[in-house]
Enzyme design. Structure first.
Site, PDB file in Angstrom:
ATOM      1  N   SER A  53       0.835  -1.202   0.000  1.00 39.56           N
ATOM      2  CA  SER A  53       0.000   0.000   0.000  1.00 39.56           C
ATOM      3  C   SER A  53       0.872   1.255   0.000  1.00 39.56           C
ATOM      4  O   SER A  53       0.396   2.355  -0.306  1.00 39.56           O
ATOM      5  CB  SER A  53      -0.936   0.013   1.214  1.00 39.56           C
ATOM      6  N   ASP A  91       5.509  -7.013   2.502  1.00 39.69           N
ATOM      7  CA  ASP A  91       4.695  -7.464   1.371  1.00 39.69           C
ATOM      8  C   ASP A  91       5.573  -7.753   0.170  1.00 39.69           C
ATOM      9  O   ASP A  91       6.452  -6.949  -0.177  1.00 39.69           O
ATOM     10  CB  ASP A  91       3.725  -6.338   0.960  1.00 39.69           C
ATOM     11  N   LYS A 121       4.740 -11.368   3.337  1.00 46.97           N
ATOM     12  CA  LYS A 121       3.313 -11.618   3.090  1.00 46.97           C
ATOM     13  C   LYS A 121       3.101 -11.659   1.587  1.00 46.97           C
ATOM     14  O   LYS A 121       3.716 -10.877   0.847  1.00 46.97           O
ATOM     15  CB  LYS A 121       2.453 -10.512   3.713  1.00 46.97           C
ATOM     16  N   GLU A 190      -8.942  -9.837   4.011  1.00 45.19           N
ATOM     17  CA  GLU A 190      -9.285  -8.449   3.669  1.00 45.19           C
ATOM     18  C   GLU A 190     -10.606  -8.345   2.910  1.00 45.19           C
ATOM     19  O   GLU A 190     -10.877  -9.121   1.983  1.00 45.19           O
ATOM     20  CB  GLU A 190      -8.171  -7.833   2.787  1.00 45.19           C
TER      21      GLU A 190
HETATM   22  O1  KIV Z   1      -0.475  -3.403   1.610  1.00 39.35           O
HETATM   23  C1  KIV Z   1      -1.057  -3.348   2.703  1.00 39.35           C
HETATM   24  O2  KIV Z   1      -1.019  -2.354   3.413  1.00 39.35           O
HETATM   25  C2  KIV Z   1      -1.785  -4.542   3.131  1.00 39.35           C
HETATM   26  C3  KIV Z   1      -2.644  -4.410   4.342  1.00 39.35           C
HETATM   27  C4  KIV Z   1      -3.777  -3.518   4.079  1.00 39.35           C
HETATM   28  C5  KIV Z   1      -3.075  -5.712   4.857  1.00 39.35           C
HETATM   29  O3  KIV Z   1      -1.701  -5.556   2.531  1.00 39.35           O
END
Ligand code: KIV
Length: 279
Positions: A53, A91, A121, A190
């Protein structure tokens, strides 16, 4: 003299600790992208997520698809510097893990080695399960991500709540089961309807971390800029703003501009070599 701890200090909370929290005290987490914000958030969180994000929140992108591995590594290093003892998860951005388990391992290993992150993740359910299993067997702790998948926004039709229809709910539940069976230590759930998030939480043996999901998830996550009201362009229904920093920033900038124009800033106390009145 105090000795600064290295940025790669081991986290106090580890992925196995998070895994062990299934059904226990709710897990608290937020996204972080910079050192100062990480330092402020870490004392209140069980883990910090360097979410992709970051592309939308800090870089003004329309979605997360343009985020690169180098961007994630840069931000993860900053977060780890700001909060050396935090459990930091990173991520994996679009295009860095979907091609093959080998590609995923190469890029995840780079993230872990270069940033000192505790795990990664990645988005996806049944289709990503073989990759999650490959990584988990090779010492990469993986957090899954099911339901609304921002990296798949071009095929799933935008940011909408998922699982209203029985067929879609069944698919998402199967995704969650596959991710857990593959060896993920936890998963983000989510943007799914509340009863489905609750059912997933009851069904899978690993913690669920909800966002736009259910208070019955094993933990919650929010984008930190949403939490503090800094990402003011769009507020999804599931976001609760706990502060309105956008208004504060505007107010501060306006006051500064007015004082510059009126030549009241800088004042004598902000200048060098100016004697104080009466001094
Ligand atoms: O990229 C992100 O911030 C996320 C969260 C919203 C879980 O994957």
């Amino acid at each position: 003299m105090s000795v600064a701890k290295p940025a790669s200090a081991s986290p106090r909370v580890t992925p196995p600790d998070l895994r062990a929290r299934k059904g226990g005290t709710p897990i608290v987490s937020l996204t972080a992208y910079t050192a100062p914000i990480a330092a402020l958030l870490a004392p209140h969180c069980d883990f910090l997520l360097v979410g992709d994000s970051v592309g939308m929140v800090l870089h003004g992108m329309d979605n997360t698809l343009g985020v690169t591995l180098d961007m994630m590594i840069l931000h993860a290093k900053a977060v780890k510097r700001g909060a050396p003892e935090a459990c930091v998860l990173v991520d994996m951005p679009f295009g860095t893990y979907e091609e093959s388990p080998e590609q995923a391992f190469r890029n995840c290993a780079r993230v872990m080695a270069e940033t000192g992150a505790a795990g990664v993740k990645l988005e996806g359910g049944v289709s990503m399960a073989p990759t999650i299993a490959f990584l988990a067997k090779r010492a990469i702790p993986v957090m899954g991500h099911v339901g609304l998948l921002p990296q798949s926004v071009n095929v799933t039709g935008g940011f909408r709540a998922h699982g209203r229809e029985a067929a879609e709910a069944k698919r998402i539940l199967a995704d969650a089961k596959a991710v857990a069976e593959a060896g993920a230590f936890a998963m983000v759930v989510e943007g799914v309807v509340e009863p489905l998030a609750r059912q997933i939480t009851k069904t899978v043996p690993v913690p669920t971390i909800g966002i736009g999901a259910s208070p019955h998830c094993d933990g919650q996550i929010l984008v930190s800029d949403d939490l503090i009201g800094l990402f003011a362009t769009f507020k999804p229904r599931f976001v609760k703003r706990y502060a309105n920093l956008a208004a504060e920033v505007s107010k501060a900038a306006a006051a500064y501009a007015a004082e510059v124009k009126a030549r009241t800033f800088p004042a004598p106390e902000h200048c060098f070599g100016v004697k104080k009145k009466g001094g």
